[in-house]
Design a protein around this motif. Structure first.
Motif, PDB file in Angstrom:
ATOM      1  N   SER A  66       2.200 -14.104  10.617  1.00 12.69           N
ATOM      2  CA  SER A  66       1.307 -15.025   9.912  1.00 12.69           C
ATOM      3  C   SER A  66       1.589 -14.971   8.408  1.00 12.69           C
ATOM      4  O   SER A  66       2.205 -14.020   7.908  1.00 12.69           O
ATOM      5  N   GLN A  67       1.119 -15.982   7.695  1.00  9.45           N
ATOM      6  CA  GLN A  67       1.278 -15.989   6.231  1.00  9.45           C
ATOM      7  C   GLN A  67       0.633 -14.758   5.626  1.00  9.45           C
ATOM      8  O   GLN A  67       1.191 -14.145   4.714  1.00  9.45           O
ATOM      9  N   LYS A  68      -0.539 -14.404   6.111  1.00  9.46           N
ATOM     10  CA  LYS A  68      -1.265 -13.244   5.575  1.00  9.46           C
ATOM     11  C   LYS A  68      -0.437 -11.969   5.722  1.00  9.46           C
ATOM     12  O   LYS A  68      -0.285 -11.199   4.774  1.00  9.46           O
ATOM     13  N   VAL A  69       0.118 -11.752   6.903  1.00  6.45           N
ATOM     14  CA  VAL A  69       0.918 -10.544   7.153  1.00  6.45           C
ATOM     15  C   VAL A  69       2.216 -10.588   6.346  1.00  6.45           C
ATOM     16  O   VAL A  69       2.648  -9.574   5.792  1.00  6.45           O
ATOM     17  N   ALA A  70       2.828 -11.760   6.232  1.00  5.60           N
ATOM     18  CA  ALA A  70       4.056 -11.885   5.447  1.00  5.60           C
ATOM     19  C   ALA A  70       3.807 -11.517   3.989  1.00  5.60           C
ATOM     20  O   ALA A  70       4.604 -10.793   3.364  1.00  5.60           O
TER      21      ALA A  70
END
Length: 54
Positions: free
Chosen positions: A28-32
């Motif tokens: 996800s964008q958050k994890v990236a």
């Protein structure tokens, strides 16, 4: 261009031809963003991602 679901992505990993599917590589964008911040801060592989062996 986005790969289609199930379509194989081929790349070179340490001079070893490697195939993966988009589903096994996505985060996800958050994890990236979290991973990028951790890498910049520590210079090490981010712990928020799971890393398989080659």
């Amino acid at each position: 261009m986005e790969p289609r679901q199930g379509e194989v992505i081929e790349f070179d990993y340490g001079h070893v031809p490697t195939e993966e599917t988009p589903e096994t590589l996505r985060v996800s964008q958050k994890v990236a963003r979290e991973a990028a911040r951790e890498f910049v801060r520590t210079g090490q592989r981010p712990t928020c991602l799971s890393w398989g062996s080659a």
